[in-house]
Design an enzyme around this catalytic site. Structure first.
Site, PDB file in Angstrom:
ATOM      1  N   SER A 173       0.796  -1.142  -0.250  1.00 49.30           N
ATOM      2  CA  SER A 173       0.213  -0.002  -0.104  1.00 49.30           C
ATOM      3  C   SER A 173       1.066   1.277   0.008  1.00 49.30           C
ATOM      4  O   SER A 173       1.821   1.202   0.609  1.00 49.30           O
ATOM      5  CB  SER A 173      -0.695   0.096   1.615  1.00 49.30           C
ATOM      6  OG  SER A 173      -0.439   1.039   2.152  1.00 49.30           O
ATOM      7  N   LYS A 174       0.428   2.165  -0.850  1.00 50.03           N
ATOM      8  CA  LYS A 174       1.495   3.235  -1.107  1.00 50.03           C
ATOM      9  C   LYS A 174       1.300   3.972   0.302  1.00 50.03           C
ATOM     10  O   LYS A 174       1.791   4.713   0.472  1.00 50.03           O
ATOM     11  CB  LYS A 174       0.554   4.288  -2.010  1.00 50.03           C
ATOM     12  CG  LYS A 174       1.466   4.982  -2.168  1.00 50.03           C
ATOM     13  CD  LYS A 174       1.987   5.792  -3.168  1.00 50.03           C
ATOM     14  CE  LYS A 174       2.529   6.886  -3.450  1.00 50.03           C
ATOM     15  NZ  LYS A 174       3.749   7.549  -3.989  1.00 50.03           N
TER      16      LYS A 174
END
Ligand code: GLU
Length: 490
Positions: free
Chosen positions: A261-262
């Protein structure tokens, strides 16, 4: 209902070819998982000699990010994932941007109402309730409104959403190319919203309409959409349309438990490029995140992937993104490049720390190519060409080459005049001078080369040896540094 327009829409759909689409929402960056979806989608089309389409899914206006569509074009172009149809190149089933397709969805929603598989819902529910599906079907009075009543209220201007009418009884089965057959009880499915009050479709409706009207044969997407697939099937069936092949890809994980996840700091494609990874290496590595080739081969060009990629090699299990493995791929790609191509790639990184115009970046690149894993390592590795580090005299002491401060002082004292006398400043003459000096002194070459390299570079670990470093520095700068070294030792 006049069907002419619908028949015209059907007539546009190309038949008899594999057609896949990448349908990103413009979020401003490319997740590794999204890139992999794009790659697999492209590979399925190209492997089959079919068409690859780009569709921009921008119906969620709240999430729009300025410039995000450009990121999508740029990434696809950089990765050589060329599309045959899309917003920029057009095609037979456009438009290819969802907001521009706005007039279509309402018509199809009305058609579905007409066919009994959807209904208008006038209940005042918040959008968030609608989207989470926290809506009790049995308790929904609108599901049971008569058509006349529903038409009357709509005509009177009462706002409504359009919901899918899920059958009360029975089960729905869908087939996924990776996950096989999945069956669910219809009573577990909610009457999801298809059209919102603002006249825009939900993603869950738009994707079905678009995939059908664009003639998509293989719908490739993340497995987060698996649970919605039964509802999509019911929509296709409601319209009497053929169901495409589904290819749901398992998530790319940062570890056993968590998706990449960014937001949690995991890199996007753009981040990886900024961190010194090569597009080709990233693509190659990403291809293997969830797909296994038949043999031992790991390094694949895009053309090779196109030839060997098969859905049977795609795994149900989530893949874990391993940056060390990517580093290994990156280093292999760097080593395999032509020296010219690597020099061109490395030059901007070399120039980050080596500003002196007299230093030839191509010559520096030649030293780096076999020793570089990621491009970001470069500036630090070669900074000594620009400025001699303030090094410790201890560096001259080195067991393996039998050097110490005293021997180093003697070597530098002897080599400086020899270098001064050299007319040709190239590898051959520099090497010759040092080899001869070692011979005269009855020592191993290393005992001469060690102090020369330390004095020239000012650090123990360097890309390249004494000869290359002296050659690149040039005669004057080499001599200046050797004299400085001698001063340190005196
Ligand atoms: N716009 C959706 C996404 O970016 C695409 C899902 C699909 O491919 O159908 O997740």
């Amino acid at each position: 209902m006049d069907m002419t327009w619908f028949e015209e829409m059907e007539a546009r759909i190309p038949q008899g070819e594999v057609r896949t689409r990448f349908a990103p929402s413009p979020t401003g960056y490319m997740h590794v998982g999204n890139l992999r979806t794009a790659l697999y989608t492209w590979l399925i089309a190209r492997h089959a000699g079919g068409k690859f389409l780009l569709r921009i899914e921008d119906t969620d206006q709240g999430r729009l990010v300025e410039g995000a569509v450009d990121v999508i074009y740029k990434t696809l172009a950089e990765c050589h994932l060329d599309h045959d149809e899309g917003p920029d190149v057009g095609g037979p089933v456009g438009p290819y941007v969802q907001t521009e397709r706005r007039p279509f969805y309402g018509k199809y929603a009305e058609l579905l109402v007409e066919r009994g598989h959807a209904y208008r819902c006038f209940c005042e529910k918040t959008e968030s309730e609608e989207d989470t599906g926290e809506f009790d079907r049995a308790a929904n009075p609108c599901r049971f409104l008569s058509r006349e009543e529903s038409d009357r209220r709509a005509a009177a201007g009462e706002p409504f959403v359009i919901r899918q009418r899920i059958p009360e009884e029975g089960t729905t089965t869908f087939h996924d190319e990776i996950f096989g057959d999945i069956t669910v009880e219809n009573k577990t499915l909610d009457d999801q919203v298809l059209m919102k009050r603002d006249g825009l479709p939900t993603y869950n409706f738009a994707n079905v309409i678009d995939d059908h009207l664009m003639g998509i044969t293989h719908v490739v997407r993340g497995s987060e959409y698996l649970s919605s697939a039964p509802k999509y099937n019911l929509l296709y069936e409601g319209f009497g349309w053929p169901i495409p092949k589904y290819v749901h890809c398992s998530p790319v994980m940062r570890d056993q438990q968590n998706k990449m996840s960014k937001r949690h700091g995991d890199p996007s494609y753009e981040d990886l490029i900024a961190q010194g990874y090569l597009t080709d290496a990233v693509l190659n590595y990403v291809a293997l995140l969830g797909w296994s080739p038949r043999g031992e081969q790991e390094i694949f060009s895009l053309d090779e992937l196109k030839a060997v990629f098969e859905l049977s090699g795609v795994s149900k299990s989530p893949a874990i993104f391993d940056i060390e493995k990517l580093r290994y791929f990156n280093a292999s790609y760097i080593r395999a490049m032509s020296p010219e191509a690597f020099a061109a790639l490395a030059e901007p990184w070399i120039r980050k720390s080596v500003k002196n115009p007299a230093v030839d970046p191509a010559a520096v690149a030649a030293l780096l190519q076999q020793r570089t894993e990621v491009l970001t390592e470069i500036p630090e590795k070669v900074a000594f060409f620009d400025a001699l580090p303030d090094y410790d005299v201890e560096l001259f002491t080195h067991k393996k080459s039998k050097s110490d401060a005293e021997s180093s002082r003697d070597v530098l004292t002897a080599v400086i005049p020899l270098f001064e006398a050299l007319e040709m400043w190239d590898d051959e003459h520099i090497l010759d001078t040092m080899v001869k000096l070692a011979e005269e002194r009855g020592e191993k070459n290393a005992k001469v080369m060690w102090p020369v390299r330390i004095a020239a570079a000012g650090q123990a670990v360097t890309p390249g040896g004494a000869v290359e470093i002296c050659r690149i520095l040039g005669k004057d700068e080499t001599l200046r540094r050797l004299r400085l070294g001698l001063e340190k030792l005196s």
